[in-house]
Design a protein around this motif. Sequence first.
Motif, PDB file in Angstrom:
ATOM      1  N   MET A   1       0.837  -1.207   0.000  1.00 30.14           N
ATOM      2  CA  MET A   1       0.000   0.000   0.000  1.00 30.14           C
ATOM      3  C   MET A   1       0.864   1.246   0.000  1.00 30.14           C
ATOM      4  O   MET A   1       0.589   2.213  -0.719  1.00 30.14           O
ATOM      5  N   LEU A   2       1.896   1.202   0.830  1.00 30.08           N
ATOM      6  CA  LEU A   2       2.787   2.355   0.934  1.00 30.08           C
ATOM      7  C   LEU A   2       3.441   2.631  -0.413  1.00 30.08           C
ATOM      8  O   LEU A   2       3.517   3.777  -0.871  1.00 30.08           O
ATOM      9  N   ASP A   3       3.890   1.559  -1.066  1.00 32.27           N
ATOM     10  CA  ASP A   3       4.533   1.732  -2.365  1.00 32.27           C
ATOM     11  C   ASP A   3       3.588   2.377  -3.366  1.00 32.27           C
ATOM     12  O   ASP A   3       4.002   3.196  -4.196  1.00 32.27           O
ATOM     13  N   GLY A   4       2.331   1.963  -3.290  1.00 33.37           N
ATOM     14  CA  GLY A   4       1.339   2.566  -4.186  1.00 33.37           C
ATOM     15  C   GLY A   4       1.296   4.071  -4.015  1.00 33.37           C
ATOM     16  O   GLY A   4       1.327   4.834  -4.989  1.00 33.37           O
ATOM     17  N   VAL A   5       1.253   4.491  -2.765  1.00 34.06           N
ATOM     18  CA  VAL A   5       1.224   5.929  -2.487  1.00 34.06           C
ATOM     19  C   VAL A   5       2.507   6.595  -2.974  1.00 34.06           C
ATOM     20  O   VAL A   5       2.481   7.664  -3.596  1.00 34.06           O
ATOM     21  N   LEU A   6       3.631   5.929  -2.723  1.00 39.37           N
ATOM     22  CA  LEU A   6       4.907   6.528  -3.115  1.00 39.37           C
ATOM     23  C   LEU A   6       5.001   6.700  -4.624  1.00 39.37           C
ATOM     24  O   LEU A   6       5.498   7.697  -5.132  1.00 39.37           O
ATOM     25  N   ARG A   7       4.502   5.683  -5.340  1.00 42.62           N
ATOM     26  CA  ARG A   7       4.564   5.798  -6.803  1.00 42.62           C
ATOM     27  C   ARG A   7       3.695   6.939  -7.291  1.00 42.62           C
ATOM     28  O   ARG A   7       4.075   7.684  -8.193  1.00 42.62           O
ATOM     29  N   GLU A   8       2.552   7.056  -6.666  1.00 42.11           N
ATOM     30  CA  GLU A   8       1.636   8.146  -7.039  1.00 42.11           C
ATOM     31  C   GLU A   8       2.293   9.503  -6.798  1.00 42.11           C
ATOM     32  O   GLU A   8       2.257  10.400  -7.627  1.00 42.11           O
ATOM     33  N   VAL A   9       2.910   9.611  -5.627  1.00 39.18           N
ATOM     34  CA  VAL A   9       3.558  10.875  -5.270  1.00 39.18           C
ATOM     35  C   VAL A   9       4.720  11.169  -6.209  1.00 39.18           C
ATOM     36  O   VAL A   9       4.909  12.300  -6.674  1.00 39.18           O
ATOM     37  N   ALA A  10       5.491  10.105  -6.514  1.00 36.70           N
ATOM     38  CA  ALA A  10       6.622  10.294  -7.421  1.00 36.70           C
ATOM     39  C   ALA A  10       6.123  10.751  -8.784  1.00 36.70           C
ATOM     40  O   ALA A  10       6.725  11.598  -9.444  1.00 36.70           O
ATOM     41  N   GLY A  11       4.977  10.162  -9.170  1.00 28.45           N
ATOM     42  CA  GLY A  11       4.410  10.523 -10.467  1.00 28.45           C
ATOM     43  C   GLY A  11       4.009  11.991 -10.559  1.00 28.45           C
ATOM     44  O   GLY A  11       3.921  12.560 -11.642  1.00 28.45           O
ATOM     45  N   GLN A  12       3.780  12.609  -9.402  1.00 29.64           N
ATOM     46  CA  GLN A  12       3.391  14.022  -9.413  1.00 29.64           C
ATOM     47  C   GLN A  12       4.576  14.953  -9.576  1.00 29.64           C
ATOM     48  O   GLN A  12       4.410  16.177  -9.581  1.00 29.64           O
ATOM     49  N   GLY A  13       5.760  14.391  -9.643  1.00 27.72           N
ATOM     50  CA  GLY A  13       6.916  15.212  -9.979  1.00 27.72           C
ATOM     51  C   GLY A  13       7.749  15.689  -8.807  1.00 27.72           C
ATOM     52  O   GLY A  13       8.675  16.474  -8.977  1.00 27.72           O
ATOM     53  N   HIS A  14       7.445  15.209  -7.591  1.00 27.50           N
ATOM     54  CA  HIS A  14       8.291  15.611  -6.474  1.00 27.50           C
ATOM     55  C   HIS A  14       9.669  14.980  -6.612  1.00 27.50           C
ATOM     56  O   HIS A  14       9.816  13.905  -7.159  1.00 27.50           O
ATOM     57  N   THR A  15      10.656  15.661  -6.091  1.00 29.26           N
ATOM     58  CA  THR A  15      11.993  15.082  -6.004  1.00 29.26           C
ATOM     59  C   THR A  15      12.049  14.302  -4.710  1.00 29.26           C
ATOM     60  O   THR A  15      11.672  14.799  -3.663  1.00 29.26           O
ATOM     61  N   ILE A  16      12.522  13.059  -4.788  1.00 29.29           N
ATOM     62  CA  ILE A  16      12.464  12.221  -3.589  1.00 29.29           C
ATOM     63  C   ILE A  16      13.823  11.613  -3.271  1.00 29.29           C
ATOM     64  O   ILE A  16      14.520  11.107  -4.168  1.00 29.29           O
ATOM     65  N   VAL A  17      14.192  11.680  -1.983  1.00 31.17           N
ATOM     66  CA  VAL A  17      15.373  10.959  -1.506  1.00 31.17           C
ATOM     67  C   VAL A  17      14.912  10.031  -0.394  1.00 31.17           C
ATOM     68  O   VAL A  17      14.330  10.471   0.586  1.00 31.17           O
ATOM     69  N   MET A  18      15.157   8.756  -0.596  1.00 27.32           N
ATOM     70  CA  MET A  18      14.673   7.774   0.367  1.00 27.32           C
ATOM     71  C   MET A  18      15.812   6.884   0.821  1.00 27.32           C
ATOM     72  O   MET A  18      16.502   6.288   0.001  1.00 27.32           O
ATOM     73  N   THR A  19      16.020   6.794   2.147  1.00 30.07           N
ATOM     74  CA  THR A  19      17.036   5.854   2.598  1.00 30.07           C
ATOM     75  C   THR A  19      16.340   4.518   2.806  1.00 30.07           C
ATOM     76  O   THR A  19      15.156   4.469   3.143  1.00 30.07           O
ATOM     77  N   SER A  20      17.076   3.466   2.619  1.00 25.68           N
ATOM     78  CA  SER A  20      16.438   2.166   2.761  1.00 25.68           C
ATOM     79  C   SER A  20      17.433   1.075   3.056  1.00 25.68           C
ATOM     80  O   SER A  20      18.589   1.119   2.641  1.00 25.68           O
ATOM     81  N   HIS A  21      16.937   0.085   3.776  1.00 23.01           N
ATOM     82  CA  HIS A  21      17.677  -1.135   4.040  1.00 23.01           C
ATOM     83  C   HIS A  21      17.281  -2.201   3.050  1.00 23.01           C
ATOM     84  O   HIS A  21      17.993  -3.171   2.866  1.00 23.01           O
ATOM     85  N   ASP A  22      16.087  -2.026   2.546  1.00 18.72           N
ATOM     86  CA  ASP A  22      15.440  -3.089   1.793  1.00 18.72           C
ATOM     87  C   ASP A  22      15.714  -2.893   0.302  1.00 18.72           C
ATOM     88  O   ASP A  22      15.027  -2.126  -0.359  1.00 18.72           O
ATOM     89  N   LEU A  23      16.701  -3.617  -0.217  1.00 14.38           N
ATOM     90  CA  LEU A  23      17.091  -3.423  -1.612  1.00 14.38           C
ATOM     91  C   LEU A  23      15.966  -3.755  -2.578  1.00 14.38           C
ATOM     92  O   LEU A  23      15.748  -3.046  -3.564  1.00 14.38           O
TER      93      LEU A  23
END
Lengths: 244, 237, 232
Positions: free
Chosen positions: A169-191
């Motif tokens: 679900m979270l990924d769905g939201v993130l993709r939507e947000v990314a699609g709106q053109g925001h610049t995103i920096v995300m740290t992650s452990h999960d490759l």
Amino acid sequence: MMIEVRHLIKRFGVKVVLRNLEFSVAPGEFVALLGPNGAGKTTFLRILASLSRPSFGEVRIAGYQLPHQAAEVRRQLGVVSHLPLLYGDLSAEENLRFYGKMYSVPGLDARITQVLELVGLAARRRDLVRTFSRGMQQRLTIGRAVLHNPSVLLMDEPHTGLDQDACEMLDGVLREVAGQGHTIVMTSHDLARAAGLASRFDVLTRGAVQASAQRADLQEDGLLAFYRRALEDAAPMQPEKSLV
Amino acid sequence: MSATTHTVNEPRALPRYLSALWAVIWKDLAAEWRSREMLSAMLVFALLVILIFNFALELDALARQTVTSGVLWVTFAFAGTLGLNRSMAVEKDRGCLDGLLLAPVDRSVIYFGKALSNLVFMLAVAAIVLPVYSILYNTNLFRPGLLLVVLLGSVGYVAVGTLLASMAIQARTRDILLPILLFPVVIPLLVAAVKASTGFLQALPIEDIRPWLNLLVVYDVIFIAAAFMVFDFVVEE
Amino acid sequence: MDAKPRWLSVLDVVTALMLTAATIMVFFYAPMEAVMGPVQKVFYYHVAHAWVGMLSFIVAGIAGIAYLRTKNIKWDIVGLATVELGMVFMLVGIVTGSIWARPIWNTWWTWDPRLTTTTIMELIYAAYLMLRQGIEDPERRARFGAVYAILGVVSVPLTFFSIRIFRTIHPVVIGGGDPGADGSFDMTPKMLQTFLFSLLAFTVLYADLMWHRIRLGRLAERVEQLKLRLSQ
């Protein structure tokens, strides 16, 4: 460049956490910042978020310089950390209203409705946040982060503590947000997760960005191999000259 | 979305500041109203303290005359630390302090917002303690002078207390640290508040009470100014 | 900065000499006070220590402001050094005051403004150290210490003032004699000289100890750095 970092050094007392870090992000890019524990990812993100001051170096976001023009930078930033930054005793709507007021968001009522729909929580708008599952809280916190339409989103391991469904679900939201053109920096452990979301992958270890690759340049399971290689090739930390 | 550059528009800066300030206060009051955990803890604690004093001091009617103010202010001081601690802990534990720091508003909004909501909580406790005490001990505590002292004293107390609480919750020893930091510094306020309260209760002439009221006001002004000036250093990394 | 600076060794010697001279003056040069007798000699030590305790407090406030302005860690080391020393000097001041008071006023303690205020200052010192102890991050520790030192320094004059009014409006008599009195006595010129000289001697002692303590602080920083280097 939306984000520009040059010669960044961060010290805590005598301990140097970030050394000569160089980093830049073009508008609209989705960068996954990978790296082992203790590499300095959270510290770096806090500096970008203006919550921590650089010991040395230049940090620019949307053209404004930190720490001097911190107020202008904050208008452009939305931040998601693994703490929810939400008030448990207030409802989802009240939380958003509070942050909306703090950011002077125009047309607040309409915007709140819009954001709640974006993160799939419209039905729960009147419910108190302490009744939400962790997954729901993370989604609401993303809503909080994008409420004022920032140009840059900073996310520190947003998937922490979420089960599979919640992550999807979270990924769905993130993709939507990314699609709106925001610049995103995300740290992650999960490759694996990062592979499905980001357009660029940077590896931060031993206090600096050691390697960077565009998604297009990586092959099938190329991300894992790229990551491992970056860790092995990382230059050992140089001893610091005496400070006293 | 393109990055819109916002310029600080002077005529709109003050309403924005006040709007953010009100948002912080409202948020604290609304959240507390939902759970009422902090208020009930402060109240129960305050009433327990009064009860203990009753047995510890064995007051006859005459002794009570001179001791009432002391008992009241000790009660407020101790119950106050509960409120201060709790109010800041809420921000710290869920990372909300970061949320406040990320907002594009002056840092002082956070300080004044928290201080004002802390003030409301203290006055709420006073609003219940005073009548209860009046009933239990058959003394009329509702004189305008006394109420003024309660207000002035509470203002000074939360001015320093909010600042020190924001430091204390960031330490490992957070719960016991606040009283240790706060009480030595707040003594002039307590002395003045107790003496002024006694003055009003015993209906002393106003010239006798005036030095204490002056001291209260001076303390409030000095510490609001000092806290306002150093607050940035406490929250900025 | 490893070797002990020569001037510090010189200061050590000067301090030792001055303290010896002061002690000699107290016991052999200054005359015996008529009313109080030998116990009055404690007075010279008492005031000197209390004075240094107060001086330390002011230095702590200044160091606090300086740190917040410059963010230079050396001011934090100064602040910590002066609080540690101040606490000890003030404690000796309070205890010697008590020793002096007992035969004069027939009481170990009196709630007069000065004594009460110095006790509160001592508590602020202690609170400062406890605050520092509870914080891991060195930069935050320095910042918070500086802020508290400033607040502490601002509050003390108000405290003194408030207790002063407290005492004049409601003088309280405890035990025999009136503790509100300074226990003052007229000082002959020799006494005055001894008095001023001991003030000076103990101030020099303070400076000497501060120098040592600050050096210690800087060496400790250095050790931390080296430890970190080795662990990499």
